[in-house]
Design a protein around this motif. Sequence first.
Motif, PDB file in Angstrom:
ATOM      1  N   VAL A  73       0.826  -1.197   0.000  1.00 38.62           N
ATOM      2  CA  VAL A  73       0.000   0.000   0.000  1.00 38.62           C
ATOM      3  C   VAL A  73       0.866   1.254   0.000  1.00 38.62           C
ATOM      4  N   VAL A  74       1.974   1.202   0.729  1.00 30.66           N
ATOM      5  CA  VAL A  74       2.855   2.369   0.740  1.00 30.66           C
ATOM      6  C   VAL A  74       3.398   2.628  -0.667  1.00 30.66           C
ATOM      7  N   VAL A  75       3.785   1.532  -1.335  1.00 28.48           N
ATOM      8  CA  VAL A  75       4.290   1.686  -2.699  1.00 28.48           C
ATOM      9  C   VAL A  75       3.202   2.243  -3.606  1.00 28.48           C
ATOM     10  N   SER A  76       1.995   1.652  -3.518  1.00 29.68           N
ATOM     11  CA  SER A  76       0.974   2.158  -4.433  1.00 29.68           C
ATOM     12  C   SER A  76       0.522   3.554  -4.045  1.00 29.68           C
ATOM     13  N   LEU A  77       0.621   3.869  -2.759  1.00 32.50           N
ATOM     14  CA  LEU A  77       0.297   5.231  -2.344  1.00 32.50           C
ATOM     15  C   LEU A  77       1.222   6.215  -3.045  1.00 32.50           C
ATOM     16  N   PHE A  78       2.502   5.864  -3.035  1.00 27.11           N
ATOM     17  CA  PHE A  78       3.499   6.740  -3.647  1.00 27.11           C
ATOM     18  C   PHE A  78       3.212   6.916  -5.138  1.00 27.11           C
ATOM     19  N   ILE A  79       3.094   5.780  -5.850  1.00 24.42           N
ATOM     20  CA  ILE A  79       2.851   5.868  -7.296  1.00 24.42           C
ATOM     21  C   ILE A  79       1.506   6.531  -7.558  1.00 24.42           C
ATOM     22  N   GLY A  80       0.493   6.085  -6.806  1.00 20.97           N
ATOM     23  CA  GLY A  80      -0.867   6.566  -7.047  1.00 20.97           C
ATOM     24  C   GLY A  80      -0.977   8.059  -6.855  1.00 20.97           C
ATOM     25  N   ILE A  81      -0.437   8.554  -5.739  1.00 20.54           N
ATOM     26  CA  ILE A  81      -0.579   9.985  -5.480  1.00 20.54           C
ATOM     27  C   ILE A  81       0.252  10.789  -6.462  1.00 20.54           C
ATOM     28  N   SER A  82       1.463  10.320  -6.760  1.00 19.42           N
ATOM     29  CA  SER A  82       2.282  11.080  -7.709  1.00 19.42           C
ATOM     30  C   SER A  82       1.593  11.163  -9.062  1.00 19.42           C
ATOM     31  N   LEU A  83       1.271   9.980  -9.621  1.00 18.14           N
ATOM     32  CA  LEU A  83       0.712   9.992 -10.972  1.00 18.14           C
ATOM     33  C   LEU A  83      -0.684  10.598 -10.988  1.00 18.14           C
ATOM     34  N   GLY A  84      -1.512  10.204 -10.007  1.00 15.89           N
ATOM     35  CA  GLY A  84      -2.867  10.749  -9.951  1.00 15.89           C
ATOM     36  C   GLY A  84      -2.823  12.250  -9.771  1.00 15.89           C
ATOM     37  N   GLY A  85      -1.936  12.705  -8.907  1.00 18.47           N
ATOM     38  CA  GLY A  85      -1.831  14.133  -8.647  1.00 18.47           C
ATOM     39  C   GLY A  85      -1.386  14.890  -9.881  1.00 18.47           C
ATOM     40  N   ILE A  86      -0.346  14.387 -10.534  1.00 18.90           N
ATOM     41  CA  ILE A  86       0.136  15.045 -11.757  1.00 18.90           C
ATOM     42  C   ILE A  86      -0.983  15.088 -12.781  1.00 18.90           C
ATOM     43  N   SER A  87      -1.645  13.930 -12.918  1.00 19.32           N
ATOM     44  CA  SER A  87      -2.700  13.802 -13.911  1.00 19.32           C
ATOM     45  C   SER A  87      -3.812  14.810 -13.647  1.00 19.32           C
ATOM     46  N   GLY A  88      -4.237  14.880 -12.392  1.00 20.90           N
ATOM     47  CA  GLY A  88      -5.385  15.723 -12.075  1.00 20.90           C
ATOM     48  C   GLY A  88      -5.011  17.190 -11.985  1.00 20.90           C
ATOM     49  N   TYR A  89      -3.789  17.478 -11.550  1.00 16.69           N
ATOM     50  CA  TYR A  89      -3.437  18.876 -11.334  1.00 16.69           C
ATOM     51  C   TYR A  89      -3.104  19.571 -12.641  1.00 16.69           C
ATOM     52  N   TYR A  90      -2.352  18.889 -13.490  1.00 19.55           N
ATOM     53  CA  TYR A  90      -1.940  19.546 -14.721  1.00 19.55           C
ATOM     54  C   TYR A  90      -2.916  19.314 -15.858  1.00 19.55           C
TER      55      TYR A  90
END
Lengths: 383, 341, 327
Positions: free
Chosen positions: A185-202
């Motif tokens: 979960v920690v690993v997917s949290l890292f990937i998920g938040i990074s990619l999801g955040g980039i995707s949604g923010y930009y």
Amino acid sequence: MTDIPVEKISPTEGDDDVQMPALLGPWALMWRKFRRHRVAYASLWVVVLIYLLALFGEFFTTTEIGETNVRAPFAPPMGISLFVENEDGSTDFQLHAKGLKLELDREAMRRTFVEDPDKIIPLGFFVEGYAYELLGFIPMETHFFGPKNKRDRVYFWGADRLGRDIYSRIIMGTRISMSIGLVGVVVSLFIGISLGGISGYYGGWIDNVIQRIIEFIRSIPTIPLWMGLAAAIPLGWPPIRTYFVVTLIVSMIGWTGLAREVRGKFLSLRNEDFITAARLDGLTDWEIIWKHMVPSFSSHIIASLTLAVPLMILAETSLSFLGIGLQPPTVSWGTLLKEAQNIRTIIQAPWLLIAPGTMIVVAVLALNFLGDGLRDAADPNAH
Amino acid sequence: MPLIQMPTDPLVEIRDLQTHFFTDDGVVKAVDGVDLDVHANRTLCILGESGCGKSIMARSILRIVDAPGRIVNGSITYRNAGGETIDLAKARHGSRALRAIRGQDIAMIFQEPMSSLGPIQKIGKQITETILSHRPMSKAEAKETAIEMLDRVGIPKPAERFEAYAFELSGGMRQRAMIAMALSCQPRLLIADEPTTALDVTTQAQILDLIAELKDEFQMGVMLITHDLGVVAEVAEDVAVMYMGKVVETGDVYSIFENPQHPYTKALLASVPRMGAKRQRRLPAIRGMVPHPLARPSGCTFRTRCDHFMPGICDVAEPPMIATGDSRAACFLHTEVAQDG
Amino acid sequence: MLGYVYRRILYMIPTVFLVSIVTFIIIQLPPGDYLDTLAAELSDSGGLDSGTLEALRDQYGLGQPMYVQYWKWITGILFHGDFGLSFEKNLPVNDLIWDRLGWTFAISLLTLLFIWAVALPIGIYSAVRKYSVGDYAATFFGFIGLAVPNFLLALVMMYVAFKYFGQSVGGLVSPEYIDAPWTWDKIVDLLKHIWMPIVVVGTSGAAALIRIMRANLLDELYRPYVVTARAKGMSEFQLLMRYPVRVALNPFISTIGWILPTLVSGEIIVAVVMNLPTTGPMLLRALLVQDMYLAGSLILIVSLLTVLGTLISDLLLAWIDPRIRYQ
């Protein structure tokens, strides 16, 4: 019309002000709401208990997990009795298990275990047993519960084909299985938040590419894919390396869902007034994301994480069960279930299936209830 | 004094209607003892702030109040074309009798024309569905009627729009389609729940005109729920003012606007800017806030915000509805005056 | 609509490309050269013809850069339908897989139907009668269904079937029918066996769908358009089916998109436990002995068919929901 119903006279009679409830912070509010969700609250304690088991595993075991016993292959679970009968006929309170002895069943021409009434194994709390290191650095010999005599062996949940104690193995398997969920979960949290955040923010084309990748991962059947990846792990690898690779593989499932959720949140928050206000105040993107956006949905993230843990536990279990994840002698719930792979074994020793199976179901169920309760509590609009 | 000449029997007679919501936090008395007559061929406006129970009252008539709301007391007597009466408040939920009245005798249109129309069903389908559930017609006939109706409410190219989905129409067109659907069975009473709130001002006026026009054409009663005094002034013949689940004043539109009796009605009217009025002072607003629905004041519910609050009287008993001036109002100011004089 | 179909099919191309890349990587993952393994296999069973070896080396582009190998591999599949050799069995992959793929998909589709048949009515009931005994039962079943890994469920059901009903377990037909021609008796026998994998594979999906349907329908049940429909004088059942259920069905149909991969995954793992003649056991075996062209082909085809299923579900969704179609 003129008569006054009694209930019209309200307790707040006379004061014009609306009563204001004491103001609670968002986390306190969430906690209060969560506490009201009784199943979820109970599940929280179950989950805490399971993780304590994982952390202090050796303390709760009775036998070393690798220890085999030629006299106890497929020994059935032993019950715990409360009273012993003394020679003079009186009874005393004494926790004990009845010993087992092998007998030849002449009709079936098979050896079976029968209870040996003469052999009483006294049990007690905080007994001396094999030496271990608590949390990896505190040398100890005390065990929570077990036979008072160090040389006695008890099998609360039976034994496997090598006479190893299922009860102790399941407790120790908890550590691997539950931690894979956590690390994954920690690993997917890292990937998920990074990619999801980039995707949604930009947004824009980056969003498009990331969304396509997520769609791709979600649209292919995961099991064959993991099987392919997991099968490539060389058998000769040290267990710890296999463990991390398996964790990485199972975290491949978790992050897509999380990334989608984070993206959705970012997309909707991006246009909120308070974000615009922060931007007008001259905050950098980084500050906006971490000071304003992430805190506003961190409760959701926690809930989704809780819901992702059981998925990973199930994934690990499935892979190890198939023999392409963790390998013995590593003990996890999956490798334990591998012992119960064929129907003949199950019929001979159903506890090989039932005991680890129950643990998995209880753990996954508790985590699901917990995650559900958290999600409800985190949602300000839920009724 | 000469009240407005009323036709003999009202279409709908509401007596002591109480619709309560049983929530986890307590009982919300959304409608708490409403008496009201609705007449054929007249437009009755229900006026009140949001949350005063006007919408729930209207929904109670058709028995479409969602749980946990329930009619706990009172009667809603509907008189059908044949002169027979039925108490809608007592009718069984989902009963045939109730369903026969819904859509056929009493129809309703709602505030949000977008969300009130089925999102993925064609407009035409939704209209013919209404017709077919009340009239013995073939599908082709129903379609013809529906297209006529769409044409009548001023939708251009009705045959094309028949095949359209709600999301393909503009707000005004959607509300017209809603009206077409409501009127497709030529109801005797049309209940319009804030039909123009979600629309822009120009469209608002068009829709109100359309409703007025259709009212005359079909000789139906109209109950129009609004918080907008401008709408009342434009279309109302009768007015009922509601506050916290009660009707506080009723009368014809002229008496209410020119000679309001209840302090709440007065305050409402005073809070509206008037064209040509002198700019002397701030526009008066009604003091305080609407009390929390779970903490209703005792006695007169308006007393907490009333400039004429009389301790020992207003907080002890509920004021009865009495005739005063040209209308009927529920306020002790008038009871006292009546008793003293 | 046609524009949407084209766009959607166009979107599929990068996905398919990615699938093939990932599969190719998996094929390449095990250490050593495919031909080394083959040579070792062949030298066990007899001599090794160096000419054959060279021909194969050339055919698969071994020793050349990765992209050349990929190109040879993918064009072999695309233009010649050649999936390579299974060196464990020493047969073309083509000869081995299609029967098993057929069964995998038959079971997956039947499971999908089973899931719908179970989840739709229960989900509707659960939402309409919220907090009733039935709703609680459905919710409980939902949680259990999600918590039990399907191989565990398969083991439990096999154990129960064997122990309490004395039914032969494993396989899709009784041993005596395995090579028998298709007769009525064989079909009956098949039906007696096939329900178990379907139920086992479908349980978690059904549990998930019940919860999704319930949540979606609860979202829709109190929408204004439902009130409108009620005010029109429709009967409760009629309006329930025509409006909220119809709208709540959209996410339901879109679930084919993600449930199909899960079903195929579940089918593969259950097949191993139940010893079904589907891709599962073959894939597992191929992976364990690193028969990579066989394993890769199975992964590739299963993934492609799933992508195709997702496409169909998206088109179906656009067909029933005008809002998507007109975007």
